[in-house]
Write an enzyme that holds these catalytic residues in place. Structure first.
Site, PDB file in Angstrom:
ATOM      1  N   HIS A  17       0.833  -1.212   0.000  1.00 19.96           N
ATOM      2  CA  HIS A  17       0.000   0.000   0.000  1.00 19.96           C
ATOM      3  C   HIS A  17       0.866   1.258   0.000  1.00 19.96           C
ATOM      4  CE1 HIS A  17      -3.070  -2.662   2.316  1.00 19.96           C
ATOM      5  NE2 HIS A  17      -3.546  -2.499   1.098  1.00 19.96           N
ATOM      6  N   LYS A  41     -17.592  -6.559   7.305  1.00 20.51           N
ATOM      7  CA  LYS A  41     -16.319  -7.263   7.308  1.00 20.51           C
ATOM      8  C   LYS A  41     -15.828  -7.423   8.734  1.00 20.51           C
ATOM      9  CE  LYS A  41     -13.444  -6.915   3.191  1.00 20.51           C
ATOM     10  NZ  LYS A  41     -12.219  -6.335   2.648  1.00 20.51           N
ATOM     11  N   ARG A  90      -1.653  -6.529  -8.458  1.00 22.00           N
ATOM     12  CA  ARG A  90      -0.531  -7.452  -8.220  1.00 22.00           C
ATOM     13  C   ARG A  90      -0.594  -8.536  -9.293  1.00 22.00           C
ATOM     14  NH1 ARG A  90      -2.456  -8.291  -2.229  1.00 22.00           N
ATOM     15  NH2 ARG A  90      -4.277  -8.427  -3.557  1.00 22.00           N
ATOM     16  N   SER A 128      -2.735  -7.827   2.852  1.00 19.72           N
ATOM     17  CA  SER A 128      -3.123  -7.682   4.263  1.00 19.72           C
ATOM     18  C   SER A 128      -3.458  -9.041   4.859  1.00 19.72           C
ATOM     19  CB  SER A 128      -4.330  -6.756   4.392  1.00 19.72           C
ATOM     20  OG  SER A 128      -3.997  -5.462   3.960  1.00 19.72           O
TER      21      SER A 128
END
Ligand code: PNS
Length: 158
Positions: A17, A41, A90, A128
Protein backbone atom coordinates in the site's frame (compact mmCIF):
# COMPACT_ATOMS: atom_id res chain seq x y z
CA UNK A 1 -6.14 20.06 -9.94
CA UNK A 2 -6.12 16.25 -10.05
CA UNK A 3 -7.48 14.85 -6.80
CA UNK A 4 -7.18 11.08 -6.43
CA UNK A 5 -8.55 8.61 -3.95
CA UNK A 6 -6.84 5.37 -3.01
CA UNK A 7 -9.66 3.37 -1.43
CA UNK A 8 -9.32 0.15 0.51
CA UNK A 9 -9.74 -1.76 3.73
CA UNK A 10 -6.09 -1.40 4.81
CA UNK A 11 -6.48 -4.12 7.48
CA UNK A 12 -3.60 -3.62 8.00
CA UNK A 13 -1.55 -1.22 5.90
CA UNK A 14 1.35 -2.98 4.11
CA UNK A 15 4.49 -1.90 2.26
CA UNK A 16 2.51 -2.73 -0.91
CA UNK A 17 0.00 0.00 0.00
CA UNK A 18 2.78 2.44 0.92
CA UNK A 19 4.40 1.93 -2.47
CA UNK A 20 1.12 2.64 -4.28
CA UNK A 21 0.56 5.78 -2.14
CA UNK A 22 4.04 7.11 -3.00
CA UNK A 23 3.60 6.45 -6.70
CA UNK A 24 0.04 7.81 -6.79
CA UNK A 25 1.44 11.13 -5.60
CA UNK A 26 3.26 11.37 -8.95
CA UNK A 27 -0.05 10.98 -10.77
CA UNK A 28 -2.24 13.19 -8.53
CA UNK A 29 -1.77 16.65 -7.04
CA UNK A 30 -3.55 15.53 -3.90
CA UNK A 31 -4.35 12.02 -2.67
CA UNK A 32 -7.09 10.97 -0.30
CA UNK A 33 -6.49 7.58 1.27
CA UNK A 34 -10.06 6.39 1.79
CA UNK A 35 -10.55 3.71 4.40
CA UNK A 36 -13.75 1.77 3.89
CA UNK A 37 -16.14 1.84 6.79
CA UNK A 38 -17.58 -1.62 6.41
CA UNK A 39 -19.39 -3.18 9.33
CA UNK A 40 -20.04 -6.45 7.43
CA UNK A 41 -16.32 -7.26 7.31
CA UNK A 42 -14.75 -8.84 10.34
CA UNK A 43 -11.77 -6.52 10.53
CA UNK A 44 -8.71 -7.14 12.71
CA UNK A 45 -8.21 -3.41 13.33
CA UNK A 46 -11.07 -1.05 14.11
CA UNK A 47 -11.69 1.89 11.80
CA UNK A 48 -10.15 4.29 14.35
CA UNK A 49 -7.05 2.11 14.62
CA UNK A 50 -6.65 1.96 10.84
CA UNK A 51 -7.09 5.73 10.52
CA UNK A 52 -4.42 6.27 13.21
CA UNK A 53 -2.02 3.83 11.51
CA UNK A 54 -2.47 5.39 8.08
CA UNK A 55 -2.12 8.95 9.44
CA UNK A 56 1.04 7.99 11.30
CA UNK A 57 2.64 6.24 8.33
CA UNK A 58 1.68 9.01 5.86
CA UNK A 59 2.61 11.90 8.16
CA UNK A 60 5.52 12.97 5.95
CA UNK A 61 3.43 13.31 2.79
CA UNK A 62 2.03 16.84 2.61
CA UNK A 63 -0.47 16.02 -0.11
CA UNK A 64 -2.01 12.96 1.52
CA UNK A 65 -5.20 13.13 3.54
CA UNK A 66 -6.47 10.04 5.37
CA UNK A 67 -10.26 9.77 5.57
CA UNK A 68 -12.86 7.09 6.10
CA UNK A 69 -15.91 6.65 3.94
CA UNK A 70 -19.10 4.63 3.88
CA UNK A 71 -21.59 4.04 1.07
CA UNK A 72 -20.62 4.19 -2.58
CA UNK A 73 -17.11 5.25 -3.47
CA UNK A 74 -18.40 7.19 -6.48
CA UNK A 75 -20.76 9.22 -4.25
CA UNK A 76 -17.79 10.14 -2.08
CA UNK A 77 -15.84 11.12 -5.21
CA UNK A 78 -18.66 13.35 -6.48
CA UNK A 79 -19.09 15.01 -3.10
CA UNK A 80 -15.38 15.74 -2.70
CA UNK A 81 -14.61 16.61 -6.35
CA UNK A 82 -12.31 13.62 -6.70
CA UNK A 83 -11.54 12.84 -10.35
CA UNK A 84 -9.50 9.66 -10.19
CA UNK A 85 -9.53 6.36 -8.30
CA UNK A 86 -6.19 4.68 -7.72
CA UNK A 87 -5.94 0.91 -7.35
CA UNK A 88 -2.92 -1.34 -7.12
CA UNK A 89 -2.64 -4.48 -9.23
CA UNK A 90 -0.53 -7.45 -8.22
CA UNK A 91 -1.15 -10.79 -9.91
CA UNK A 92 -3.61 -11.57 -12.72
CA UNK A 93 -5.93 -12.88 -9.99
CA UNK A 94 -6.61 -9.28 -8.93
CA UNK A 95 -7.78 -8.38 -12.41
CA UNK A 96 -11.26 -9.91 -12.48
CA UNK A 97 -12.34 -8.20 -9.26
CA UNK A 98 -10.71 -4.91 -10.23
CA UNK A 99 -12.21 -4.72 -13.72
CA UNK A 100 -15.68 -5.28 -12.23
CA UNK A 101 -15.12 -2.55 -9.68
CA UNK A 102 -13.72 -0.12 -12.27
CA UNK A 103 -16.54 -0.80 -14.75
CA UNK A 104 -19.28 -0.32 -12.17
CA UNK A 105 -17.62 2.81 -10.85
CA UNK A 106 -17.38 4.24 -14.38
CA UNK A 107 -21.04 3.51 -14.96
CA UNK A 108 -21.93 5.29 -11.72
CA UNK A 109 -19.54 8.21 -12.29
CA UNK A 110 -18.36 8.47 -15.94
CA UNK A 111 -16.08 11.41 -15.15
CA UNK A 112 -14.09 9.55 -12.52
CA UNK A 113 -11.34 7.41 -14.06
CA UNK A 114 -9.70 4.41 -12.39
CA UNK A 115 -5.92 4.38 -12.67
CA UNK A 116 -4.12 1.09 -11.99
CA UNK A 117 -0.58 1.03 -10.70
CA UNK A 118 1.34 -2.24 -10.95
CA UNK A 119 2.82 -3.43 -7.68
CA UNK A 120 6.59 -3.57 -7.55
CA UNK A 121 8.08 -7.06 -7.92
CA UNK A 122 8.95 -7.27 -4.24
CA UNK A 123 5.30 -6.56 -3.31
CA UNK A 124 3.61 -8.92 -5.77
CA UNK A 125 2.61 -11.35 -3.02
CA UNK A 126 2.20 -8.89 -0.17
CA UNK A 127 -1.39 -8.64 1.04
CA UNK A 128 -3.12 -7.68 4.26
CA UNK A 129 -4.47 -11.23 4.63
CA UNK A 130 -0.97 -12.74 4.34
CA UNK A 131 0.28 -10.22 6.92
CA UNK A 132 -2.55 -11.11 9.34
CA UNK A 133 -1.83 -14.83 8.95
CA UNK A 134 1.96 -14.61 9.38
CA UNK A 135 1.58 -12.21 12.28
CA UNK A 136 -1.00 -14.37 14.04
CA UNK A 137 1.60 -17.16 14.27
CA UNK A 138 4.39 -14.82 15.28
CA UNK A 139 6.22 -14.94 11.92
CA UNK A 140 8.60 -12.24 10.71
CA UNK A 141 6.63 -9.44 9.02
CA UNK A 142 9.41 -6.84 8.97
CA UNK A 143 9.65 -6.92 5.16
CA UNK A 144 5.88 -6.73 4.73
CA UNK A 145 4.73 -3.79 6.88
CA UNK A 146 6.16 -0.52 8.28
CA UNK A 147 7.52 -0.77 11.86
CA UNK A 148 4.50 1.11 13.31
CA UNK A 149 2.15 -1.53 11.87
CA UNK A 150 4.41 -4.36 13.10
CA UNK A 151 4.19 -2.93 16.64
CA UNK A 152 0.39 -2.72 16.47
CA UNK A 153 0.17 -6.30 15.18
CA UNK A 154 2.45 -7.52 17.91
CA UNK A 155 0.26 -5.87 20.54
CA UNK A 156 -2.87 -7.32 18.92
CA UNK A 157 -1.61 -10.89 19.03
CA UNK A 158 0.35 -10.82 22.29
O1 PNS B 1 -8.99 -3.13 0.01
P1 PNS B 1 -10.26 -3.65 -0.63
O2 PNS B 1 -11.10 -4.34 0.40
O3 PNS B 1 -9.99 -4.50 -1.85
O4 PNS B 1 -11.07 -2.35 -1.14
C1 PNS B 1 -12.34 -2.49 -1.74
C2 PNS B 1 -13.01 -1.11 -1.96
C3 PNS B 1 -13.02 -0.31 -0.70
C4 PNS B 1 -12.27 -0.35 -3.04
C5 PNS B 1 -14.45 -1.38 -2.45
O5 PNS B 1 -15.05 -2.36 -1.64
C6 PNS B 1 -15.34 -0.14 -2.44
O6 PNS B 1 -15.11 0.81 -3.17
N1 PNS B 1 -16.37 -0.16 -1.57
C7 PNS B 1 -17.33 0.92 -1.42
C8 PNS B 1 -18.70 0.55 -2.01
C9 PNS B 1 -18.66 0.72 -3.51
O7 PNS B 1 -18.64 1.82 -4.01
N2 PNS B 1 -18.65 -0.41 -4.27
C10 PNS B 1 -18.48 -0.38 -5.72
C11 PNS B 1 -19.75 -0.63 -6.44
S1 PNS B 1 -20.31 -2.30 -6.21
Amino acid sequence: MRIGIYPGSFDPLTYGHMDIIERALKVCDKLVVGILLNSSKNNLFSLDERVEILRHCCREYENVEVMSFGGLLTDYCKKHKINCIIRGLRAVSDFEYEITLASINRRLAPDVDTVFLMARDENLFVSSSVVREVSRYNGDISTLVPPHVAEKLKAKFS
